[in-house]
Design an enzyme around this catalytic site. Structure first.
Site, short mmCIF file in Angstrom:
data_model
loop_
_atom_site.label_atom_id
_atom_site.label_comp_id
_atom_site.label_asym_id
_atom_site.label_seq_id
_atom_site.Cartn_x
_atom_site.Cartn_y
_atom_site.Cartn_z
CG LEU C 108 -68.92 -5.95 -58.95
CD1 LEU C 108 -67.88 -5.82 -60.05
CD2 LEU C 108 -70.31 -5.62 -59.47
CG ASN C 177 -63.41 -2.89 -50.48
OD1 ASN C 177 -64.28 -2.72 -51.33
ND2 ASN C 177 -63.35 -3.95 -49.71
#
Lengths: 302, 302, 302
Positions: C108, C177
């Site tokens: 993103l 992550n």
């Protein structure tokens, strides 16, 4: 708050441990129990807590010889000890291990389930639920350093942790072996095992009451790491360092989101689950087989 | 009740097998069917049951040549045979295997899905559901001794068991291969596979209609053990002995708790699922492809 | 419809991409956007679509240098590109890969989450949800050809596919992550990972924000295949051929049945999830850490 006094909580003296725990749930435990802090170590009669402020962790040792049976008192002290650590910003992680040689915990104390009144069974079962709910959802990083045999409730305690290190000793079997005793692991024990080793392996292990040696426990994922016996704590510390490298807030929210559905299932059915336990354990047939089992245990010791 | 008469249930003669099964559900099957017992073996036209009272088990053999297609009649007889064993305290476990060479079961009988009236499709599908519900939730220990090819519905039957032993023959493929025929495995077939091999492997196997050879089936967990072809039954017996060493009551409760959610999902949607099947299978396009497939099969035989 | 014009959709020029997407959901996108077709290739500014009509597939290349950050615009174009392929019967499968060297997608676009108004955060998050919903439930076969680093949202995009091929380059780490950045993967990211690698591995990977190298990603099941870097596309094509051998209708229904529960969970909580995201990302502490992170990134580039 980095240094703590060595204080023994006289839990045995408490007439109603759950009154205390109810306070604990509201964050008033320490005040209620009159616990002071200061020096190097704190704990209770059965739970020894060794803080390592520099590392941001504490080692929580079950020390209720001979086999760390999860009695009402030990369960209560474990929850209180965890809550104290959670309320102290010094600590971001806890290594749960045993201070009794050769056994992590023998599981639920069968003496709490035999020859008592229904109200006692209900109180005991509520304490078992509380242990699971608090440990399974703890915002702290929990690493189990399994340095001994780990059956039934002992296994459940280790399964609440975020990571399991097991000593490589063929005597240190681990598993939810309730069926072997003619009793059953309730749905939330099952859920916890399914979450750990998957549905199929859990279904089989639960029905067979499988107790796995280290290599097999590692293979199915019951534990995450097997190390030589004298390296359990150092391995747990290494793993802890890795987990503590993650920002707490993000890790906690992630853990909470992951575990919420499983915890909520018990929360929703908590009273029903207590009733089921009380009704099951009160049966004549179950009481009789517990009696037989407890007598065998006595003879062994004698 | 340890010795049983060799009795063939004339299921083919029964005008409404489900009337019988409804009785079966209430434990009235045997009376209703007028079954007597006594000597060494009982069974029906398509299901042979070989009791081994000393071992507390029975071997249930599908014997509906050439390929043990799960017709309405075979489904019905399987359920009745299981129910009889469940109602007889002699038996604690059942080994489900094939008496037809080279095939465990070819799966649902496509002739039940072609050229019939909607009411027939509904009756057939209810029988498929019933087979799954009864076998998946049986209080007995079920071990599949897979001594032949095991596609589609045959695979489903094996997946209802507690343990699967597969003969090490590269021709004995196993899997839910419905998509290859242009049809689909309904949600409860999917759930059963997910419970066995996990979501990801199931998602892929179901979409691809994968039929796995023994080594691959073992690797993904579709079966629990692969043995030389002549050792399927002896291996199944060894595994059974291990499972029968567990107290029945605790094992049954554990199995029931583990499988309840999956079974309840179908129970809740049973009628919708029947409607979906009837509407899907009645489509012209599906009927046409079944026709093509059945004609190919005929030509092969011819 | 087998040949397509090379047309760039001026998505950047669209004042309200979601107005467009709402049309898209109703199958009116192309008309609304005035897209014409004809020759060899079509795409948008950031997404290049290379059709291979003979094979029934298209290669969809993210090409938004330097790192294919999932901005509002890239998200929108990806969804539109997929929808166009879904509406064209020429195409039965899509290979999703990168046209930017060394990175599949960096995830993103953090710039969409920093220093903007709540309404922007809401619009952005709705686009992230839409990407996931559309790709995860696409009736087409989606194969990810992961030819570069694949963290966070990049990993999520790959997890929506039916199969993942990863280039064997130790720099090409893959994983969710988010915790490393102090943010969290929402429940539907978590669900998608659990569906792929199982609960236990997901719980651990999500908390630790694990980024796995190829061999490890293959071992835990994060990807299905690891191949030399120059063989990613050819391997993806081989896998695609296998998937396209299955009748579309049966495969699509199977996929839909398998993924419905996971998708429905977000659909049911979509607005709550947007509110949670907006409220979380608007916090001062989160904005401050994003600022720090973005400044570091700028310095790196500079």
């Amino acid at each position: 708050m980095a240094l703590m006094a060595f204080v023994r909580v006289p839990a045995r003296a408490l007439p109603r441990p759950w009154a205390l725990l109810r306070g604990a749930a509201l964050g008033r435990t320490e005040a209620a129990a009159g616990i002071s802090r200061g020096a190097r170590r704190f704990g209770s009669q059965r739970v020894l807590v060794e803080p390592d402020a520099a590392a941001g962790l504490a080692v929580m040792k079950l020390k209720d010889p001979p086999v760390n049976s999860l009695s009402l008192e030990l369960l209560t002290e474990l929850v209180i000890s965890l809550e104290k650590l959670e309320n102290d910003k010094t600590f971001r992680g806890v290594i749960v291990t045993s201070g009794s040689a050769g056994v992590f915990s023998s599981g639920l104390d069968l003496r709490e389930m035999y020859g008592k009144k229904p109200a006692h069974y209900a109180e005991f079962w509520k304490a078992v639920q509380e242990l699971w709910l608090r440990f399974y959802q703890s915002p702290l990083v929990l690493i189990a350093g399994i340095n001994g045999a780990c059956p039934a409730g002992g296994c459940l305690l280790s399964l609440t942790c975020d990571y399991r290190v097991l000593a490589d000793n063929p005597k240190y079997l681990i598993g939810l072996n309730e069926t072997l005793l003619g009793i059953i692991a309730p749905f939330w024990f099952q859920d916890t095992l399914v979450n750990t080793i998957g549905y199929r392996a859990a279904e089989q292990a639960l029905q067979l009451g499988s107790l796995l040696p280290p290599a097999e426990a590692l293979r199915v994922g019951m534990v995450d790491q097997v190390v030589p016996e004298d390296q359990v704590l150092s391995a747990a510390r290494s793993v802890m360092a890795k987990w503590l490298a993650i920002p707490d807030h993000a890790r906690q929210l992630t853990k909470n989101t992951m575990r919420k559905a499983t915890a909520d299932r018990l929360l929703k059915l908590r009273d029903v689950d207590i009733q089921n336990f009380v009704s099951f354990i009160s049966r004549d047939s179950i009481q009789k087989s517990l009696q037989t089992y407890l007598e065998k245990l006595k003879q062994k010791k004698g």
